[in-house]
Design a protein around this motif. Structure first.
Motif, short mmCIF file in Angstrom:
data_model
loop_
_atom_site.label_atom_id
_atom_site.label_comp_id
_atom_site.label_asym_id
_atom_site.label_seq_id
_atom_site.Cartn_x
_atom_site.Cartn_y
_atom_site.Cartn_z
N THR A 145 38.95 21.48 30.00
CA THR A 145 38.30 22.67 30.55
C THR A 145 39.04 23.16 31.78
O THR A 145 39.26 24.36 31.96
N LEU A 146 39.45 22.23 32.64
CA LEU A 146 40.22 22.62 33.82
C LEU A 146 41.54 23.27 33.43
O LEU A 146 41.96 24.27 34.04
N GLU A 147 42.21 22.72 32.42
CA GLU A 147 43.47 23.31 31.98
C GLU A 147 43.26 24.73 31.48
O GLU A 147 44.10 25.62 31.71
N ALA A 148 42.13 24.96 30.79
CA ALA A 148 41.83 26.31 30.32
C ALA A 148 41.59 27.25 31.50
O ALA A 148 42.01 28.42 31.49
N MET A 149 40.91 26.75 32.53
CA MET A 149 40.71 27.56 33.74
C MET A 149 42.05 27.87 34.41
O MET A 149 42.27 29.01 34.87
N TYR A 150 42.92 26.88 34.48
CA TYR A 150 44.23 27.09 35.10
C TYR A 150 45.00 28.19 34.36
O TYR A 150 45.62 29.06 34.99
N ALA A 151 44.95 28.14 33.04
CA ALA A 151 45.66 29.16 32.24
C ALA A 151 45.06 30.54 32.48
O ALA A 151 45.80 31.54 32.59
N ALA A 152 43.72 30.61 32.56
CA ALA A 152 43.07 31.90 32.80
C ALA A 152 43.41 32.43 34.20
O ALA A 152 43.66 33.63 34.38
N ALA A 153 43.44 31.53 35.18
CA ALA A 153 43.78 31.95 36.55
C ALA A 153 45.21 32.44 36.62
O ALA A 153 45.51 33.45 37.28
N ARG A 154 46.11 31.76 35.94
CA ARG A 154 47.52 32.17 35.92
C ARG A 154 47.65 33.55 35.27
O ARG A 154 48.39 34.42 35.77
N ALA A 155 46.93 33.77 34.17
CA ALA A 155 46.99 35.07 33.48
C ALA A 155 46.45 36.19 34.37
O ALA A 155 47.01 37.30 34.41
N ALA A 156 45.37 35.90 35.12
CA ALA A 156 44.80 36.91 36.01
C ALA A 156 45.78 37.27 37.11
O ALA A 156 45.97 38.45 37.45
N ALA A 157 46.46 36.27 37.69
CA ALA A 157 47.41 36.53 38.77
C ALA A 157 48.64 37.28 38.26
O ALA A 157 49.13 38.21 38.92
N LEU A 158 49.12 36.89 37.11
CA LEU A 158 50.29 37.58 36.56
C LEU A 158 49.98 39.02 36.19
O LEU A 158 50.87 39.88 36.21
N ALA A 159 48.71 39.29 35.87
CA ALA A 159 48.34 40.65 35.48
C ALA A 159 48.55 41.64 36.62
O ALA A 159 48.66 42.86 36.38
N VAL A 160 48.60 41.14 37.87
CA VAL A 160 48.81 42.03 39.01
C VAL A 160 50.09 41.67 39.76
O VAL A 160 50.27 42.09 40.92
N SER A 161 50.99 40.91 39.11
CA SER A 161 52.26 40.50 39.74
C SER A 161 52.00 39.91 41.13
O SER A 161 52.56 40.33 42.14
N TYR A 162 51.16 38.91 41.18
CA TYR A 162 50.66 38.38 42.44
C TYR A 162 51.75 37.65 43.22
O TYR A 162 52.58 36.95 42.64
N VAL A 163 51.70 37.79 44.55
CA VAL A 163 52.64 37.13 45.45
C VAL A 163 51.85 36.37 46.52
O VAL A 163 50.92 36.92 47.11
#
Length: 685
Positions: free
Chosen positions: A247-265
């Motif tokens: 479940t944590l790994e799934a959260m990590y993947a979702a968080a990464r996708a959310a950050a990449l969606a806005v080219s986060y720095v």
């Protein structure tokens, strides 16, 4: 392209936030600039900066929201970079653009990312398109019974402000209106929205860091922030306990996708609502800044997130490689508030603030230990313009059980005097079986009987502490007398009735009857022996048990009405010596509603001559950006109204008078007056 090198950094924030950033700047050899409002001029963060600039403002709360003044201060002091901290302008895209337009380095994500994630409504649509699970958005104007319960939320901010739970349609309009008013006050934007309210959920957030290109995002674990009051976090920990690794790994993947969606720095946090019953989770929001609870991640991952922010701003090294988390870290937020009185924020002077086992404030332990991030020091004034948090205390240990135990013990042994805090509640929560067994949810505190959890004041502890305070005050008076210094304290030429010293303790009167002389101190109503007596320390033996009492007298107190704090293994007891004769100025009429806290009157709902029933709203106070409704203590008639909308009031001020059907005449003011009124903050905490 030239890579900027930061030489002097201005922190556009206050308190422990500014101090936290200054600590890293010192480690990196970067000069610092503080900005401050008038009430904050004497706080530690101002003194610790290399340079400090006063910011004028129409109100102290708005001072830190003037981006133009902050940028002007940076240019004036030769700062070449601005760090927004967390709170105030930290998620304001226009402010980020102002900083960049002025030729300064912005220590944060791109303005576009802030803007895209700044609207919770827009952010949910954005991350949903990236495959991140979200809760359905509901229209406040079109709610039906089938939608209930729902959570009303401010679109432009967080921290629990502008949030209301609606469980009945009849309450929906009023709750939406109050949420919008709070949102406008806290964030300058009244926009609110609704979403399904998930009962018995947990609040889990994932720490992300994006490289300076915005093309790579690294996850640095997750934190559990489920223990909350008024939707504001109270206890946080890392790693989050009791959640399956998949479940944590799934959260990590979702968080990464959310950050990449806005080219986060840089450093950011993606927050999720987690349902332990189904192991499902949903996106709540992305905080495009550092979080208050970042220290627990720093401890277990061995990183300095502020340093990583600065490196990203300077176009530095690639994203860090997350290692295996080491140990467990737990953080508590120490607030100036009274949990037993509806979490009412407190204000006043912090007369003592000592936390044991911490080598220095803001120290980041290189090994397991205790960390303190504090915004205040002893002697500082805690006002009403800002959040009520005094400090964060973190314990880092090899195991979760050890971290919980260590943190509870350090809190218990801390000396925090001058105003009410949530310290005792935090100790009780850290030892609570629900927290110990990692079964907490976001509604955990809602279901607790705080009176039962904290328990009534131990009469024995109060009597012994009051006696110790009496002895210490007598020793203090003897040490300062200029005549007959050799005569024993309390000595009388002819045996007579005992001396009497009276105190107020938690609204109750306690009388100490005692005597002194050549043989020492004696208590008329307690069988004990005084082994040692001094103005700061009293040792007694009772029933074969030897007990030491530390006594701290507020040096600024009025003689004869001193505020005294007594510490022992029985706990902390705060006392106020009551004068022998009442001041006529302290008399108020029966039915007077006294302000439960300092604040601003934002609404008056009655007029003089109106008939009211017990519990009916009379007026609304706003303190520390939270609204508190003051209600009638009994049925009667509003015979006086001392305030109007916009007035600033101090704690204990008479707001209104509700005359009962059979008035009983004048009565003393608080604590013996029953007409202080009640408050209701309008949310489940």
């Amino acid at each position: 392209m030239r890579v900027p090198t930061i030489e002097r950094l201005l922190v556009a924030n206050r308190g422990e936030i500014a101090r936290r950033v200054f600590q890293t700047c010192r480690d990196l050899g970067i000069g610092t600039v503080a900005v401050h409002s008038d009430p904050d001029a004497g706080l530690p963060f101002v003194a610790e900066a290399d340079l400090a600039v006063r910011l004028p403002g129409s109100t102290p709360a708005q001072t830190y929201l003037r981006g133009d003044l902050v940028v002007a201060a940076a240019l004036r002091t030769g700062a070449d970079a601005v760090h927004p901290g967390y709170g105030f302008l930290s998620e304001n895209a226009d402010f980020a653009r102002q900083v960049i337009a002025a030729g300064l380095t912005w220590v944060g994500p791109p303005p576009e990312a802030i803007e895209q994630m700044g609207s919770k409504v827009g952010a949910k649509k954005l991350v949903s398109a990236a495959g991140v699970p979200v809760l359905e958005e509901l229209s406040p104007e079109a709610l039906t019974a089938a939608d209930l319960p729902v959570l009303v939320k401010a679109s432009a901010g967080g921290g629990g402000r502008g949030m209301r739970v609606v469980r009945a349609l009849a309450d929906a309009a009023a709750q939406v209106e109050r949420a919008a008013h709070e949102a406008a006050s806290a964030f300058g934007d009244p926009t609110v929205f609704c979403e399904p309210y998930v009962e018995r959920s947990r609040h889990v957030e994932v720490q992300v860091w994006g490289d300076h290109h915005g093309t790579e995002v690294v996850v640095l674990g997750a934190r559990d922030c489920s223990v909350q009051r008024r939707h504001q976090k109270v206890i946080e920990e890392a790693p989050p306990p009791g959640i399956a690794e998949e479940t944590l790994e799934a959260m990590y993947a979702a968080a990464r996708a959310a950050a990449l969606a806005v080219s986060y720095v840089g450093a950011g946090t993606v927050e999720f609502l987690y349902d332990p019953g189904t192991a499902r989770f949903w996106f709540l929001e992305m905080n495009t800044r550092l979080q208050v609870e970042h220290p627990v991640t720093e401890c277990v991952y061995g990183v300095d997130l502020v340093a990583l922010q600065i490196e990203a701003a300077e176009g530095g090294r690639p994203a860090p490689r997350p290692g295996t988390p080491r140990g467990h870290a737990v953080e508590v937020r120490l607030y100036a508030e009274d949990p037993a009185a509806g979490w009412a924020p407190q204000s006043g002077r912090l007369t003592r603030f000592d936390v044991p086992d911490v080598a220095a404030e803001l120290e980041r332990p290189g090994d397991f230990g205790v960390r303190l991030d504090a915004g205040f020091a002893a002697g500082d004034e805690v006002g009403t313009h800002y959040d009520a948090m005094l400090a964060k205390l973190v314990a880092w240990a090899p195991t979760r059980a050890e971290a919980l135990r260590r943190l509870a013990d350090v809190l218990r042994r801390s000396r925090i005097h001058g105003l009410r805090t949530n310290r005792d509640l935090l100790v009780a929560l850290l030892r609570h079986p629900v927290l110990r067994d990692a079964e907490m949810t976001t509604t955990f505190l809602d279901g607790l009987d705080l009176g039962e959890l904290l328990g009534p004041a131990d009469p024995d502890a109060v009597r012994l502490s009051a006696f110790a305070a009496t002895v210490a005050l007598a020793e203090r008076a003897a040490a300062h007398r200029t005549v007959q210094a050799g005569i024993p304290v309390g000595w009388r030429n002819v045996a007579s009735a005992p001396h009497s010293t009276c105190f107020e303790v938690a609204g109750e009167q306690v009388e100490v009857r005692w005597s002194g002389g050549r043989t020492g101190y004696r208590a008329a109503d307690l069988d004990l022996t005084v082994l040692a007596a001094g103005p700061d320390r009293v040792v007694v033996e009772r029933g074969g048990l030897r007990r030491t009492f530390e006594v701290h007298v507020d040096p600024a107190g009025r003689p004869g009405a001193e505020h005294v704090d007594v510490e022992s293994d029985l706990g902390h007891v705060a006392l106020r010596r009551t004068p022998r004769f009442a001041d006529p100025a302290d008399q108020v009429a029966t039915g007077s509603l006294l302000a439960p806290m300092p604040g601003s009157v934002v609404a008056v709902t009655v007029a003089v001559g109106a008939a009211v029933v017990a519990g009916q709203p009379v007026l609304v106070l706003e303190a520390m950006k939270m609204q508190h409704t003051v209600t009638a203590p009994h049925a009667g008639t509003v015979s006086a109204l001392a305030v109007t909308t916009g007035d600033q009031v101090s704690a204990g001020a008479v707001l209104a008078v509700v005359t009962p059907a059979s008035p009983a005449g004048p009565t003393p003011a608080h604590p013996t007056s029953p007409a202080r009124g009640t408050t209701d903050e309008g949310d489940p905490a």
